[in-house]
Scaffold this motif. Sequence first.
Motif, PDB file in Angstrom:
ATOM      1  N   CYS A  88     -24.114  55.566  34.977  1.00 31.41           N
ATOM      2  CA  CYS A  88     -23.035  54.793  34.546  1.00 31.41           C
ATOM      3  C   CYS A  88     -23.278  53.214  34.575  1.00 31.41           C
ATOM      4  O   CYS A  88     -22.715  52.313  33.780  1.00 31.41           O
ATOM      5  N   VAL A  89     -23.622  52.857  35.691  1.00 30.57           N
ATOM      6  CA  VAL A  89     -23.798  51.438  35.844  1.00 30.57           C
ATOM      7  C   VAL A  89     -24.811  50.676  34.687  1.00 30.57           C
ATOM      8  O   VAL A  89     -24.522  49.697  34.087  1.00 30.57           O
ATOM      9  N   ALA A  90     -25.686  51.680  34.460  1.00 26.84           N
ATOM     10  CA  ALA A  90     -26.847  51.183  33.540  1.00 26.84           C
ATOM     11  C   ALA A  90     -26.297  51.007  32.105  1.00 26.84           C
ATOM     12  O   ALA A  90     -26.561  50.096  31.378  1.00 26.84           O
ATOM     13  N   ILE A  91     -25.532  52.012  31.741  1.00 26.89           N
ATOM     14  CA  ILE A  91     -24.740  51.723  30.461  1.00 26.89           C
ATOM     15  C   ILE A  91     -23.868  50.812  30.348  1.00 26.89           C
ATOM     16  O   ILE A  91     -23.666  50.227  29.157  1.00 26.89           O
ATOM     17  N   SER A  92     -22.989  50.805  31.340  1.00 26.12           N
ATOM     18  CA  SER A  92     -21.972  49.747  31.387  1.00 26.12           C
ATOM     19  C   SER A  92     -22.397  48.604  31.118  1.00 26.12           C
ATOM     20  O   SER A  92     -22.091  47.458  30.354  1.00 26.12           O
ATOM     21  N   MET A  93     -23.599  48.160  32.098  1.00 27.14           N
ATOM     22  CA  MET A  93     -24.178  46.776  31.962  1.00 27.14           C
ATOM     23  C   MET A  93     -24.685  46.539  30.474  1.00 27.14           C
ATOM     24  O   MET A  93     -24.692  45.301  30.018  1.00 27.14           O
ATOM     25  N   PHE A  94     -25.573  47.399  30.111  1.00 28.53           N
ATOM     26  CA  PHE A  94     -26.152  47.207  28.788  1.00 28.53           C
ATOM     27  C   PHE A  94     -25.086  47.124  27.592  1.00 28.53           C
ATOM     28  O   PHE A  94     -25.293  46.181  26.909  1.00 28.53           O
ATOM     29  N   LEU A  95     -24.085  47.760  27.650  1.00 25.99           N
ATOM     30  CA  LEU A  95     -22.944  47.558  26.626  1.00 25.99           C
ATOM     31  C   LEU A  95     -22.350  46.136  27.023  1.00 25.99           C
ATOM     32  O   LEU A  95     -21.872  45.679  25.795  1.00 25.99           O
ATOM     33  N   LEU A  96     -22.169  45.958  27.972  1.00 25.07           N
ATOM     34  CA  LEU A  96     -21.538  44.338  28.216  1.00 25.07           C
ATOM     35  C   LEU A  96     -22.667  43.425  28.005  1.00 25.07           C
ATOM     36  O   LEU A  96     -22.066  42.450  27.126  1.00 25.07           O
ATOM     37  N   PHE A  97     -23.801  43.455  28.062  1.00 25.81           N
ATOM     38  CA  PHE A  97     -24.680  42.927  27.470  1.00 25.81           C
ATOM     39  C   PHE A  97     -24.783  42.644  25.771  1.00 25.81           C
ATOM     40  O   PHE A  97     -24.984  41.675  25.397  1.00 25.81           O
ATOM     41  N   LYS A  98     -24.820  43.920  25.294  1.00 24.30           N
ATOM     42  CA  LYS A  98     -24.638  43.935  23.822  1.00 24.30           C
ATOM     43  C   LYS A  98     -23.566  43.261  23.264  1.00 24.30           C
ATOM     44  O   LYS A  98     -23.518  42.509  22.283  1.00 24.30           O
ATOM     45  N   ALA A  99     -22.239  43.209  23.986  1.00 25.88           N
ATOM     46  CA  ALA A  99     -21.034  42.831  23.269  1.00 25.88           C
ATOM     47  C   ALA A  99     -21.130  41.561  23.518  1.00 25.88           C
ATOM     48  O   ALA A  99     -20.424  40.800  22.579  1.00 25.88           O
ATOM     49  N   MET A 100     -21.931  40.632  24.100  1.00 26.75           N
ATOM     50  CA  MET A 100     -22.021  39.319  24.399  1.00 26.75           C
ATOM     51  C   MET A 100     -23.070  38.579  23.471  1.00 26.75           C
ATOM     52  O   MET A 100     -23.080  37.675  23.429  1.00 26.75           O
ATOM     53  N   GLY A 101     -23.657  39.483  22.460  1.00 28.27           N
ATOM     54  CA  GLY A 101     -24.575  38.918  21.632  1.00 28.27           C
ATOM     55  C   GLY A 101     -24.282  39.322  20.262  1.00 28.27           C
ATOM     56  O   GLY A 101     -23.431  40.140  19.902  1.00 28.27           O
ATOM     57  N   GLY A 102     -25.319  39.015  19.310  1.00 26.56           N
ATOM     58  CA  GLY A 102     -25.039  39.014  17.745  1.00 26.56           C
ATOM     59  C   GLY A 102     -24.319  38.195  17.152  1.00 26.56           C
ATOM     60  O   GLY A 102     -23.948  37.025  17.772  1.00 26.56           O
ATOM     61  N   GLU A 103     -24.029  38.519  15.917  1.00 29.23           N
ATOM     62  CA  GLU A 103     -23.117  37.725  15.065  1.00 29.23           C
ATOM     63  C   GLU A 103     -21.860  37.531  15.623  1.00 29.23           C
ATOM     64  O   GLU A 103     -21.359  36.234  15.640  1.00 29.23           O
ATOM     65  N   LYS A 104     -21.182  38.392  16.017  1.00 31.86           N
ATOM     66  CA  LYS A 104     -19.790  38.307  16.591  1.00 31.86           C
ATOM     67  C   LYS A 104     -19.685  38.377  17.924  1.00 31.86           C
ATOM     68  O   LYS A 104     -18.716  39.227  18.785  1.00 31.86           O
ATOM     69  N   ALA A 105     -20.520  37.833  18.764  1.00 33.20           N
ATOM     70  CA  ALA A 105     -20.524  37.845  20.139  1.00 33.20           C
ATOM     71  C   ALA A 105     -19.373  37.385  20.604  1.00 33.20           C
ATOM     72  O   ALA A 105     -18.629  36.525  20.402  1.00 33.20           O
ATOM     73  N   ILE A 106     -18.897  38.028  21.940  1.00 34.07           N
ATOM     74  CA  ILE A 106     -17.567  37.585  22.553  1.00 34.07           C
ATOM     75  C   ILE A 106     -18.153  36.840  23.841  1.00 34.07           C
ATOM     76  O   ILE A 106     -19.207  37.146  24.601  1.00 34.07           O
ATOM     77  N   PRO A 107     -17.327  35.709  23.885  1.00 35.90           N
ATOM     78  CA  PRO A 107     -17.675  34.796  25.004  1.00 35.90           C
ATOM     79  C   PRO A 107     -17.873  35.344  26.369  1.00 35.90           C
ATOM     80  O   PRO A 107     -17.174  36.113  26.629  1.00 35.90           O
ATOM     81  N   VAL A 108     -18.870  35.033  27.173  1.00 33.25           N
ATOM     82  CA  VAL A 108     -19.185  35.841  28.522  1.00 33.25           C
ATOM     83  C   VAL A 108     -17.841  35.778  29.298  1.00 33.25           C
ATOM     84  O   VAL A 108     -17.810  36.560  29.932  1.00 33.25           O
ATOM     85  N   GLY A 109     -17.119  34.754  29.378  1.00 31.06           N
ATOM     86  CA  GLY A 109     -15.923  34.661  30.315  1.00 31.06           C
ATOM     87  C   GLY A 109     -14.889  35.796  29.708  1.00 31.06           C
ATOM     88  O   GLY A 109     -14.302  36.572  30.538  1.00 31.06           O
ATOM     89  N   THR A 110     -14.599  35.751  28.514  1.00 28.14           N
ATOM     90  CA  THR A 110     -13.622  36.640  28.136  1.00 28.14           C
ATOM     91  C   THR A 110     -14.307  38.105  28.052  1.00 28.14           C
ATOM     92  O   THR A 110     -13.434  39.084  28.562  1.00 28.14           O
TER      93      THR A 110
END
Length: 111
Positions: free
Chosen positions: A41-63
């Motif tokens: 769970c921690v590996a998947i959770s961290m990976f998805l957080l990482f992916k959400a903060m990257g790419g074209e529509k990246a979510i800012p790290v603080g948010t």
Amino acid sequence: MNWLLLIIGGFFETGFAISLGKAQHTSGKQMGLWLASFGVCVAISMFLLFKAMGGEKAIPVGTAYAVWGAIGAIGTVVAGVVLFHEPVTFWRMFFLSSLILSVIGLQVVST
């Protein structure tokens, strides 16, 4: 898409917190399985957080971190009440509600 990844990652954060709670109440092979569940769970959770903060529509790290943490915290409180029979008190629900409102407010004021 990034928001969906972040939300799913938050659910996995709840999963790793629940796994730790369950591991504390077990021993032997069952404890090992709960700790393995924690690791997954921690590996998947961290990976998805990482992916959400990257790419074209990246979510800012603080948010992203605030939303991810809030989803995990809210899910963990709800799971604690349901699975571990933790008390539902006015103050716990008050501060949980303030957490939800704070994350919504952060999203509203973010550019």
